[in-house]
Structure formats: structure tokens, C-alpha cells
Design an enzyme around this catalytic site. Structure first.
Site, PDB file in Angstrom:
ATOM      1  N   HIS A 307       0.844  -1.191   0.000  1.00 29.86           N
ATOM      2  CA  HIS A 307       0.000   0.000   0.000  1.00 29.86           C
ATOM      3  C   HIS A 307       0.877   1.239   0.000  1.00 29.86           C
ATOM      4  O   HIS A 307       1.938   1.228   0.633  1.00 29.86           O
ATOM      5  CB  HIS A 307      -0.918   0.025   1.235  1.00 29.86           C
ATOM      6  CG  HIS A 307      -2.067   0.963   1.077  1.00 29.86           C
ATOM      7  ND1 HIS A 307      -1.959   2.301   1.372  1.00 29.86           N
ATOM      8  CD2 HIS A 307      -3.317   0.765   0.610  1.00 29.86           C
ATOM      9  CE1 HIS A 307      -3.113   2.885   1.113  1.00 29.86           C
ATOM     10  NE2 HIS A 307      -3.957   1.977   0.645  1.00 29.86           N
ATOM     11  N   ASP A 365      -7.936  -5.299   0.067  1.00 30.92           N
ATOM     12  CA  ASP A 365      -8.472  -6.128  -1.007  1.00 30.92           C
ATOM     13  C   ASP A 365      -8.062  -7.594  -0.917  1.00 30.92           C
ATOM     14  O   ASP A 365      -8.556  -8.416  -1.678  1.00 30.92           O
ATOM     15  CB  ASP A 365      -8.028  -5.562  -2.365  1.00 30.92           C
ATOM     16  CG  ASP A 365      -8.783  -4.291  -2.692  1.00 30.92           C
ATOM     17  OD1 ASP A 365      -9.967  -4.225  -2.340  1.00 30.92           O
ATOM     18  OD2 ASP A 365      -8.184  -3.375  -3.267  1.00 30.92           O
TER      19      ASP A 365
HETATM   20  N1  CMC Z   1       4.205  -7.477  -4.916  1.00 29.89           N
HETATM   21  C1  CMC Z   1       5.548  -7.435  -5.073  1.00 29.89           C
HETATM   22  N2  CMC Z   1       6.283  -6.328  -4.860  1.00 29.89           N
HETATM   23  C2  CMC Z   1       5.646  -5.208  -4.493  1.00 29.89           C
HETATM   24  C3  CMC Z   1       4.251  -5.178  -4.312  1.00 29.89           C
HETATM   25  C4  CMC Z   1       3.524  -6.375  -4.538  1.00 29.89           C
HETATM   26  N3  CMC Z   1       2.187  -6.395  -4.378  1.00 29.89           N
HETATM   27  N4  CMC Z   1       3.866  -3.929  -3.943  1.00 29.89           N
HETATM   28  C5  CMC Z   1       4.984  -3.202  -3.894  1.00 29.89           C
HETATM   29  N5  CMC Z   1       6.064  -3.965  -4.226  1.00 29.89           N
HETATM   30  C6  CMC Z   1       7.475  -3.555  -4.233  1.00 29.89           C
HETATM   31  C7  CMC Z   1       7.814  -2.720  -5.457  1.00 29.89           C
HETATM   32  O1  CMC Z   1       8.274  -3.516  -6.514  1.00 29.89           O
HETATM   33  C8  CMC Z   1       8.883  -1.814  -4.899  1.00 29.89           C
HETATM   34  O2  CMC Z   1      10.090  -2.543  -4.812  1.00 29.89           O
HETATM   35  P1  CMC Z   1      11.524  -1.819  -5.028  1.00 29.89           P
HETATM   36  O3  CMC Z   1      11.629  -0.836  -3.896  1.00 29.89           O
HETATM   37  O4  CMC Z   1      12.503  -2.918  -4.981  1.00 29.89           O
HETATM   38  O5  CMC Z   1      11.443  -1.147  -6.379  1.00 29.89           O
HETATM   39  C9  CMC Z   1       8.437  -1.537  -3.485  1.00 29.89           C
HETATM   40  O6  CMC Z   1       7.657  -2.680  -3.115  1.00 29.89           O
HETATM   41  C10 CMC Z   1       7.573  -0.271  -3.339  1.00 29.89           C
HETATM   42  O7  CMC Z   1       6.483  -0.381  -4.233  1.00 29.89           O
HETATM   43  P2  CMC Z   1       5.864   0.823  -5.080  1.00 29.89           P
HETATM   44  O8  CMC Z   1       5.312   0.298  -6.359  1.00 29.89           O
HETATM   45  O9  CMC Z   1       6.875   1.918  -5.179  1.00 29.89           O
HETATM   46  O10 CMC Z   1       4.718   1.284  -4.125  1.00 29.89           O
HETATM   47  P3  CMC Z   1       3.510   2.208  -4.498  1.00 29.89           P
HETATM   48  O11 CMC Z   1       3.167   2.936  -3.285  1.00 29.89           O
HETATM   49  O12 CMC Z   1       3.780   3.012  -5.709  1.00 29.89           O
HETATM   50  O13 CMC Z   1       2.331   1.173  -4.886  1.00 29.89           O
HETATM   51  C11 CMC Z   1       0.535  -0.358  -4.687  1.00 29.89           C
HETATM   52  C12 CMC Z   1       1.352   0.756  -4.015  1.00 29.89           C
HETATM   53  C13 CMC Z   1      -0.688  -0.671  -3.858  1.00 29.89           C
HETATM   54  C14 CMC Z   1       0.044   0.121  -6.071  1.00 29.89           C
HETATM   55  C15 CMC Z   1       1.437  -1.626  -4.831  1.00 29.89           C
HETATM   56  O14 CMC Z   1       1.822  -2.087  -3.556  1.00 29.89           O
HETATM   57  C16 CMC Z   1       0.751  -2.739  -5.622  1.00 29.89           C
HETATM   58  O15 CMC Z   1       0.812  -2.742  -6.863  1.00 29.89           O
HETATM   59  N6  CMC Z   1       0.070  -3.692  -4.913  1.00 29.89           N
HETATM   60  C17 CMC Z   1      -0.685  -4.731  -5.598  1.00 29.89           C
HETATM   61  C18 CMC Z   1      -2.023  -4.182  -6.045  1.00 29.89           C
HETATM   62  C19 CMC Z   1      -2.985  -3.991  -4.870  1.00 29.89           C
HETATM   63  O16 CMC Z   1      -3.145  -4.855  -4.038  1.00 29.89           O
HETATM   64  N7  CMC Z   1      -3.697  -2.845  -4.874  1.00 29.89           N
HETATM   65  C20 CMC Z   1      -4.687  -2.516  -3.858  1.00 29.89           C
HETATM   66  C21 CMC Z   1      -4.255  -1.360  -3.002  1.00 29.89           C
HETATM   67  S1  CMC Z   1      -5.274  -1.119  -1.539  1.00 29.89           S
HETATM   68  C22 CMC Z   1      -6.856  -0.748  -2.086  1.00 29.89           C
HETATM   69  C23 CMC Z   1      -6.996   0.422  -2.986  1.00 29.89           C
HETATM   70  O17 CMC Z   1      -6.186   1.355  -3.013  1.00 29.89           O
HETATM   71  O18 CMC Z   1      -7.992   0.454  -3.653  1.00 29.89           O
END
Ligand code: CMC
Length: 430
Positions: A307, A365
Site C-alpha cells: 500500500h 483487497d
Molecule cells: N508485490 C511485489 N512487490 C511489491 C508489491 C507487490 N504487491 N507492492 C509493492 N512492491 C514492491 C515494489 O516492486 C517496490 O520494490 P523496489 O523498492 O525494490 O522497487 C516496493 O515494493 C515499493 O512499491 P511501489 O510500487 O513503489 O509502491 P507504491 O506505493 O507506488 O504502490 C501499490 C502501491 C498498492 C500500487 C502496490 O503495492 C501494488 O501494486 N500492490 C498490488 C495491487 C494492490 O493490491 N492494490 C490494492 C491497493 S489497496 C486498495 C486500494 O487502493 O484500492
């Protein structure tokens, strides 16, 4: 000492002192509104990781501590004691309603649940297998065609009426999207039923016989809707605010929110989690999928994990996990097996260094889709359910923004990377 920050451009040596704005709790924000005028520089923050876009008094999140509060009330207390309608009132009006206020609010929402009969005809224009989120986006936007006489966004009464209509009618539109998919006749809302009960009735009743919803399902839906109702400036709420900043009508703004919610990184994740658990299939395959999630050359992510704000267990996931236990307790079928697989996946991921280092925990989720599915709600309806609940938050933010004295059209700037000036070349010389 004044509450300011001094920034210095090391190239020109020019300094600027910027004020810090503090809220009632949580981090303050550097007010950079004069920065460009003073220095000729913009700020750069893709994904708005460190940017506050507004002041808001609706929802507070402390992502490090795993805290979520609506109007000051901890989410755990609201989920335990309230109905979704009480929480919707709290979000919009700022206070929990007393008995009379709640009765009045509920009765207004119930009366608005029926939609114009012409609107129901729109669904015939969609292919029978259209994704319900596509129908939601289109039909919610088209509500503006029905209420142009009450669309003056400067008029307080019009605003309140639009907010109430939207909360009411999204449920009816959601149920109609489902009925269109399965080819059953639409069911009218019943004024004597509470909101969540009414939604289940519109989805699962048929004109052929009586229908009574399961109290366990109604309770679970109430809790899920409370947890999904708001989450401060997330992507869809920010989309609603940005659309509203141009003065667009509220129905168009909420439709924009619906489309933004649909993405798998946001509300579409609940549908994606179930698809992923299907792909994983059994405990033995979990390490393979965890390895894929960690592989930087593989775009695969563990859905329902991570998140932007929570660097701790999402407090909504803690509550939902408990509800999932309650709902699935007596299940022996596929949903139970999927839940057990999810519990194992969570356990393995939370011990893995990659997830620990990055503070990746299950989010709202991860378990919500499993509960909806166990209640008989199909996968393609999961994000729709989220949209119905989040409408309470979207309209609250829209109402708040309309009263904000510093409301301005949203207009981010950019760092231009394209071609510098060059002269036109006639066709025969290219
Ligand atoms: N699986 C594997 N690696 C992950 C994941 C994941 N689900 N989420 C984040 N990471 C890694 C990412 O690759 C990055 O690694 P590094 O620092 O080595 O590059 C690090 O963690 C930080 O991730 P980020 O993409 O910079 O984080 P963000 O804040 O931009 O993204 C997120 C947040 C929710 C989009 C992301 O965690 C994600 O894609 N999660 C899976 C989709 C999901 O479950 N979404 C629902 C969110 S909660 C409900 C809502 O908002 O509606």
C-alpha cells in the site's frame, strides 16, 4: 522560530523561505504555492508521494502505525457498532446521527433509490456480457442527463440532493448491472429495507418468489461497506476532486471516480486477488509465485499486498480477515479452500525478507473478494461493490471541496523532455 523551510537553488544561489502548514495531527506540508513565482522552479513528485493536494477534515491515516479514522472515530469502533448509513452520514455531515437524524437520512436515501424508468433501458444497449464496471461508469455519468434542473453546484440544496441521490442510486445501478449480466429482470428497491439488505434484494430476488437475505450476509456487507467508504486522497477520490475542480457536475465527477477505481492497482485488486489465487491453486505453488513477485524482470505483483500509505498491517485487512473467518467458518467448498490458501500465502509472504524489508502487508483487497464471493457475488461485481461503498466517500470529498475557499482548477505542471524549437519541414523535403 518561525514555522518555515528555506530552500536554496545551488545553481543560482537564490533562496526562498516557504511556510509550513500544520493540520490537527499527522505531517505538515510545505506551502510551495509561491515557489514558481519566486524561483522559476516547479516541484517534481510522480504519483504524489510527498504532495498534499488539499486540506481535509474527513479521514485520517497514519500509515506507519496502521491507523484509520473517519472524522476522528477509529475504524475498528465504527465497523463494530455502526451501520453503513450511519457512517455515510458521518462522512458527509461530520457527525454520527442520533435516532431521528438517522431515520430522516435513511428515509431520504431509500426514497432516492428508485431510478428513472428510462435509465433502466440503457442497460439493454450493453452487450449481455459487458463488464459491470463498464456499465457503472456509463450509467452513473448519464444520471446528469436526468437532473439538469438541480445541477447548480453553487446551490447548497442542489449539492445535498445530488449527494443523497448518488449514494442511493449507485446501489440500484450496481444491482441492475448484475441482473443485465445474468439476464434476470431488474428488481425495484424496497423502501422498508435497509441499504445493504436492499442491495442484496435487488441483486438476488426475482419476481417469481419471496426473498429474504441472510443476516450474516447483511452484517458482512455492512462491515465491508464501512471499511471501503473512504480513504482520504486515494487515486479515485483525487480523480473526483480533479474532475470537480473544473466545475463539472457531480454525477460526471463520480463517474470519473468509478473509472479510476477500476484499475488493478486500486479497487480492481479484489477481483485480481481471486484470479491470482486460482492461478496459484495449491500450497506447493506458493514459493514459485513469491519468487515471481520478487523478480525485478517480471512485472508480476502479489495482488492484495502493499500500500502506498500503510507500511504496517492495513487496519481494514485485520477486520476483514476476522469477518472472513466468521463468514467462511461453515463453508467446506471452493471458497473455504481459497481462504485457507490465502492464509498460507499471507503467512509465507510475511516471513519473506523481500516483503519484510519493503513493509508489504495484506491490504483491504486481500480478503474482501473472498467474502463477497462466499456471499454469492460474482468476481466481476467485486469492484462494483467497492464503488457503491466508496461513493459515500467521493460525495463527502466533493461536498467538502465545494466549500473550500481555496478551491482552484487542478492543473499540474511538467518537466518538458521533448524536442526544442525546430522549423517546419515541407512534405516533399521530409
Ligand atoms: N508485490 C511485489 N512487490 C511489491 C508489491 C507487490 N504487491 N507492492 C509493492 N512492491 C514492491 C515494489 O516492486 C517496490 O520494490 P523496489 O523498492 O525494490 O522497487 C516496493 O515494493 C515499493 O512499491 P511501489 O510500487 O513503489 O509502491 P507504491 O506505493 O507506488 O504502490 C501499490 C502501491 C498498492 C500500487 C502496490 O503495492 C501494488 O501494486 N500492490 C498490488 C495491487 C494492490 O493490491 N492494490 C490494492 C491497493 S489497496 C486498495 C486500494 O487502493 O484500492
Amino acid at each position: 522560530m518561525s514555522d518555515t523551510v528555506t530552500l536554496t537553488d545551488n545553481t543560482t544561489g537564490r533562496s526562498v523561505e516557504l511556510p509550513i502548514q500544520r493540520g490537527s495531527e499527522g505531517p505538515g506540508a510545505i506551502d510551495i504555492s509561491t515557489l514558481y513565482r519566486e524561483t522559476g522552479l516547479f516541484t517534481y513528485d510522480p504519483g504524489f508521494v510527498a504532495t498534499a493536494s488539499c486540506h481535509s477534515a474527513i479521514t485520517y491515516i497514519d500509515g506507519e502505525a496502521g491507523i484509520l479514522r473517519y472524522r476522528g472515530y477509529p475504524i475498528e469502533q465504527l465497523a463494530e457498532h455502526c451501520t453503513f448509513m450511519e457512517v455515510a452520514h458521518l462522512l458527509i455531515c461530520g457527525e454520527l446521527p442520533g435516532v431521528e437524524k438517522l431515520a430522516e437520512f435513511q428515509s431520504t436515501i431509500h426514497k432516492h433509490m428508485m431510478v428513472n424508468e428510462s435509465l433502466t433501458k440503457f442497460f439493454q444497449g450493453f452487450r449481455y456480457d459487458s463488464h459491470p464496471m463498464a456499465m457503472m461508469a456509463g450509467v452513473v455519468a448519464s444520471l446528469s442527463a436526468f437532473y439538469h434542473d438541480t445541477l447548480d453546484i453553487e446551490n447548497l440544496e442542489h449539492r445535498a440532493e445530488a449527494a443523497q441521490r448518488m449514494i442511493a442510486k449507485v446501489a440500484t445501478i450496481a444491482a441492475a448491472s448484475y441482473k443485465r449480466n445474468i439476464g434476470e429482470p431488474f428488481m425495484y428497491p424496497q423502501n422498508n429495507l435497509h441499504y445493504c439488505d436492499n442491495l442484496l434484494h435487488m441483486m438476488f430476488a426475482t419476481p417469481c418468489g419471496p426473498y429474504e437475505s441472510d443476516p450474516v450476509a447483511v452484517r458482512a456487507l455492512n462491515i465491508l461497506f464501512i471499511l471501503h467508504a473512504d480513504h482520504e486522497q486515494n487515486a479515485s477520490t483525487s480523480t473526483v476532486r480533479l474532475a470537480a475542480s473544473s466545475g463539472a457536475n457531480p454525477y460526471a465527477c463520480i463517474a470519473a471516480g468509478v473509472t479510476s477505481l477500476w484499475g488493478p492497482a486500486h479497487g480492481g485488486a479484489n477481483e485480481a486477488v481471486l484470479k491470482q489465487l486460482d492461478e496459484i491453486g495449491c500450497r506447493e505453488n506458493i514459493p514459485k509465485f513469491i519468487a515471481r513477485a520478487k523478480d525485478k524482470d517480471d512485472p508480476f505483483r502479489l495482488m492484495g499486498f502493499g500500500h502506498r500509505v500503510y507500511k504496517n498491517y492495513d487496519p481494514r485487512a485485520t477486520i476483514i480477515r476476522q469477518v472472513a473467518h466468521e463468514v467462511l467458518e461453515n463453508y467446506q467448498g471452493k471458497d473455504r479452500r481459497m481462504f485457507d490458501l490465502a492464509l498460507e500465502l499471507e503467512e509465507i509472504a510475511l516471513k519473506d525478507e523481500y516483503f519484510v524489508e519493503r513493509k508489504l502487508y495484506p491490504n483491504v483487497d486481500f480478503y474482501s473478494g473472498m467474502i463477497y464471493h462466499a456471499l454469492g457475488i460474482p468476481r466481476n461485481m467485486l469492484t462494483v461493490m467497492f464503488a457503491v461503498a466508496r461513493t459515500a466517500g467521493w460525495v463527502s470529498h466533493w461536498m467538502e471541496m465545494m466549500c473550500d475557499p481555496v478551491k482552484r482548477i487542478g492543473r499540474p505542471r511538467q518537466v518538458y523532455d521533448g524536442a526544442v524549437k525546430r522549423d517546419f519541414v515541407p512534405m516533399d523535403q521530409r
